[in-house]
Every structure is written in C-alpha cells, then in structure tokens.
Design an enzyme around this catalytic site. Structure first.
Site, mmCIF file in Angstrom:
data_model
loop_
_atom_site.group_PDB
_atom_site.id
_atom_site.type_symbol
_atom_site.label_atom_id
_atom_site.label_comp_id
_atom_site.label_asym_id
_atom_site.label_seq_id
_atom_site.Cartn_x
_atom_site.Cartn_y
_atom_site.Cartn_z
ATOM 1 N N ILE A 12 27.992 46.285 17.089
ATOM 2 C CA ILE A 12 27.319 47.423 16.492
ATOM 3 C C ILE A 12 26.840 48.297 17.650
ATOM 4 O O ILE A 12 26.200 47.808 18.585
ATOM 5 C CB ILE A 12 26.121 46.988 15.626
ATOM 6 C CG1 ILE A 12 26.619 46.301 14.361
ATOM 7 C CG2 ILE A 12 25.268 48.203 15.265
ATOM 8 C CD1 ILE A 12 27.352 47.209 13.377
ATOM 9 N N GLY A 39 32.703 48.095 19.678
ATOM 10 C CA GLY A 39 33.302 46.924 20.334
ATOM 11 C C GLY A 39 34.782 47.168 20.517
ATOM 12 O O GLY A 39 35.460 47.669 19.611
ATOM 13 N N ASP A 243 32.224 63.404 22.783
ATOM 14 C CA ASP A 243 31.855 62.001 22.966
ATOM 15 C C ASP A 243 33.114 61.205 23.285
ATOM 16 O O ASP A 243 34.011 61.083 22.458
ATOM 17 C CB ASP A 243 31.192 61.466 21.684
ATOM 18 C CG ASP A 243 30.672 60.040 21.836
ATOM 19 O OD1 ASP A 243 30.904 59.424 22.894
ATOM 20 O OD2 ASP A 243 30.043 59.554 20.886
ATOM 21 N N THR A 245 33.218 58.013 23.848
ATOM 22 C CA THR A 245 33.096 56.619 23.430
ATOM 23 C C THR A 245 34.261 56.222 22.521
ATOM 24 O O THR A 245 34.499 56.855 21.496
ATOM 25 C CB THR A 245 31.772 56.389 22.679
ATOM 26 O OG1 THR A 245 30.686 56.852 23.474
ATOM 27 C CG2 THR A 245 31.583 54.916 22.368
ATOM 28 N N ASP A 249 40.036 53.029 23.511
ATOM 29 C CA ASP A 249 40.400 52.050 22.485
ATOM 30 C C ASP A 249 41.263 52.687 21.401
ATOM 31 O O ASP A 249 42.193 52.061 20.882
ATOM 32 C CB ASP A 249 39.144 51.453 21.858
ATOM 33 C CG ASP A 249 38.322 50.655 22.849
ATOM 34 O OD1 ASP A 249 38.917 50.106 23.800
ATOM 35 O OD2 ASP A 249 37.094 50.581 22.685
ATOM 36 N N SER A 279 39.758 61.720 18.868
ATOM 37 C CA SER A 279 38.548 60.887 18.897
ATOM 38 C C SER A 279 37.449 61.494 19.763
ATOM 39 O O SER A 279 36.263 61.369 19.436
ATOM 40 C CB SER A 279 38.879 59.478 19.384
ATOM 41 O OG SER A 279 39.079 59.427 20.780
ATOM 42 N N ASN A 282 34.827 63.992 18.280
ATOM 43 C CA ASN A 282 33.878 63.515 17.280
ATOM 44 C C ASN A 282 32.974 62.449 17.879
ATOM 45 O O ASN A 282 33.323 61.803 18.863
ATOM 46 C CB ASN A 282 34.644 62.941 16.080
ATOM 47 C CG ASN A 282 35.544 63.971 15.427
ATOM 48 O OD1 ASN A 282 35.095 64.811 14.673
ATOM 49 N ND2 ASN A 282 36.847 63.921 15.750
ATOM 50 N N GLY A 284 30.721 58.911 18.154
ATOM 51 C CA GLY A 284 30.831 57.514 17.785
ATOM 52 C C GLY A 284 32.171 56.920 18.148
ATOM 53 O O GLY A 284 33.119 57.630 18.492
#
Length: 300
Positions: A12, A39, A243, A245, A249, A279, A282, A284
């Site tokens: 999380i 994760g 972002d 992040t 992945d 990705s 946006n 998160g």
C-alpha cells in the site's frame, strides 16, 4: 501455455505531494496525501492485466485492512489471486514523496512481502503452465531463484526486472530470457559482474549475462539489446510528467504482455513505452496504469 505469472511484492503506497524533495535533515510540508495500491509486483501484474494478458499473482499480504484492499484491487483488475497468501504481519507499505516535477523518493517497509517463501506445488504448476514469469527483487532472493528455476525447467520465459538492484547469483542469471533495468541498475549490474559500467553501450555488454536486455532511459525512452542483433532505441513520448511512481513497472508489465501476445520485440518496446508515457501523466502507481485501449490510442 498462456498468460503471465507475476511473483513479487504488493504494497500500500502512502503518497505525499511536496513542492520539492527534502534534503537530509530537512522538513518539508506536504500539500496532499493519498493512499493507493503499489509495490513492484502488484504494479507489474496490474500493468500486464490491463494491457490484455491473463495474469496470476503470487505474493503475500498481511491479515489487515490493507491486505484486503490489495486482494480486492487485484481481483477488480481480473487478476487471479488464488495463490496470494495472507500472513500474520502487516501488509507491505511504501512512503512516497512526489515533487512538482513528478520526481520521487520512496521508502519501503516489506512487511508481508518478506514471507513470500517456499513456493507450493500449486505455485510451481502455475509457473510451469504460463507463457512468461515476471519477477522483481522486493521479495526474498531465494524465492526469485526458485521460481526462475521452475520456469526454466518448464520452458516458461523468464523476465526479471532487477529492481531494487542487488547482486544477482549465477543460479538466477543463467535462467533469464529477458533482463529489464534502468540506467543506474544496468551500471550496477555490469560492475557486479566485472563488466564496463560506463553508460554508453552498457546494454550491449550485459548481453554477456542474458540473451535479451532492455534498458529504460526515463525521458529518453528505452533501448533493446539482443544477442546477434543491432541495438534498438525507441524514444519516449513527449508528455508532461506529474508523477513517475510506477512508470518503470508499467513498462515492465506492458512489455511482458506484448511479448506473450506475440509482438516482435521492437513493437513490444514501443507498446511498453506508450504505456509508461501515460502512467507518468497521472498520480499514483496502480491508479496511473493505463488500459489496453489507451495504450493503442497513444501509439496511433
């Protein structure tokens, strides 16, 4: 064989929005806090599933509300969670600070991810029946090696995103079909294996370890390196990043989905690059991962 099995971490994410990343010893105020699924394993599983691949996730969550949130979130994306363990400890958690340019720093408490050990016969069967096994390095390394050996013995393609970077044992290296790393990870891996770690040409030099290497280059795109072929550079889409992040992945999961689908490696690289470019627009990790339709629209 069909589909993808992801063996990896599920967290999380607690994401703080800051004007700039703090220096050591410095305190900065956040202007926003959000909680989202994350994760590396979970991110890559969701990216593969949203890109169109049948996906199974093998990992562990805690016996807490966060664990239920992870399980339901994966299920909502159509991912098979029948092999997702629940253990008596907290679900993995990441504290993330994201600045106004989209850059981030991340601190991870592995929690339940450290309990992804001793693969079961059901885990082995799922890996053996898959077209590709996708892994990262946020779970115990022994488990990564065990899963890779099972896949190699069954003829399942082994794709490793060697992050967070650490020294890879020979028992793992010899199983790999595809290695995905960023520039920093590529240099570290080259250095660990006695290769020239200079950025120029490092992807080609890493072919001494595995037949296919993908090096992600952030805003510069990604490069593909294969034994017996000329390297291919696919430039990044020009976007306004908010972002970063989970972008790497997203790339890994989308690339795996494209390869399993039968795309040529060059096309898979372009497909994954398009997914990653969406990705970063946006916020998160999991919330920013695009669906297949969006990726195809970006490619057009």
């Amino acid at each position: 064989m069909s589909g993808i099995v992801v063996v990896g971490s599920a967290n999380i994410d607690q994401v703080f929005r800051v004007e700039r990343i703090p220096s050591p010893g410095e305190t900065v105020l956040s202007h926003g806090l959000s909680t989202a699924l994350g994760g590396k394993g979970q991110n890559q599983a969701v990216a593969a599933a949203r890109a169109g691949a049948a996906t199974v996730f093998i990992g562990a969550v805690g016996d807490d509300a966060f664990g239920e949130q992870v399980r339901s979130g994966l299920s909502d994306d159509g991912i098979d969670v029948s092999l997702l363990r629940t253990v008596a400890m907290p679900t993995g958690t990441a504290l993330i600070a994201v600045d106004g340019t989209g850059e981030n720093i991340i601190i991870v408490e592995p929690g339940a991810n450290g309990q992804v050990t001793a693969l079961t016969s059901a885990d082995a069967a799922a890996i053996s029946e898959a077209s590709a096994l996708v892994m990262q390095l946020e779970i115990p390394l022994d488990t990564v090696v065990e899963a890779a050996r099972i896949a190699r013995a069954a003829g399942t393609r082994v794709i490793l995103n060697a992050a967070p970077i650490q020294e890879l044992p020979e028992a793992l290296i010899e199983t790999l079909d595809v290695l995905i790393v960023n520039e920093h990870e590529a240099a570290e891996l080259a250095r660990d294996n006695g290769l020239d770690a200079e950025p120029e040409g490092v992807g080609q030099r890493l072919l001494a370890l595995t037949p296919t290497v993908v090096v992600t280059l952030g805003a510069e795109g990604a490069s593909l390196h294969r034994v017996g072929a000329e390297p291919v550079l696919v430039p990044a889409h020009r976007v306004t990043a908010v972002d970063a992040t989970g972008a790497g992945d997203t790339f890994c999961g989308a690339f795996a989905a494209a390869v399993v689908e039968g795309m040529l490696p060059d096309d898979a690289l372009r497909f994954a690059g398009a997914a990653a470019s969406i990705s970063v627009e946006n916020h998160g990790a999991v919330p920013s991962i695009p669906v297949r339709e969006a990726i195809e629209t970006r490619l057009k």
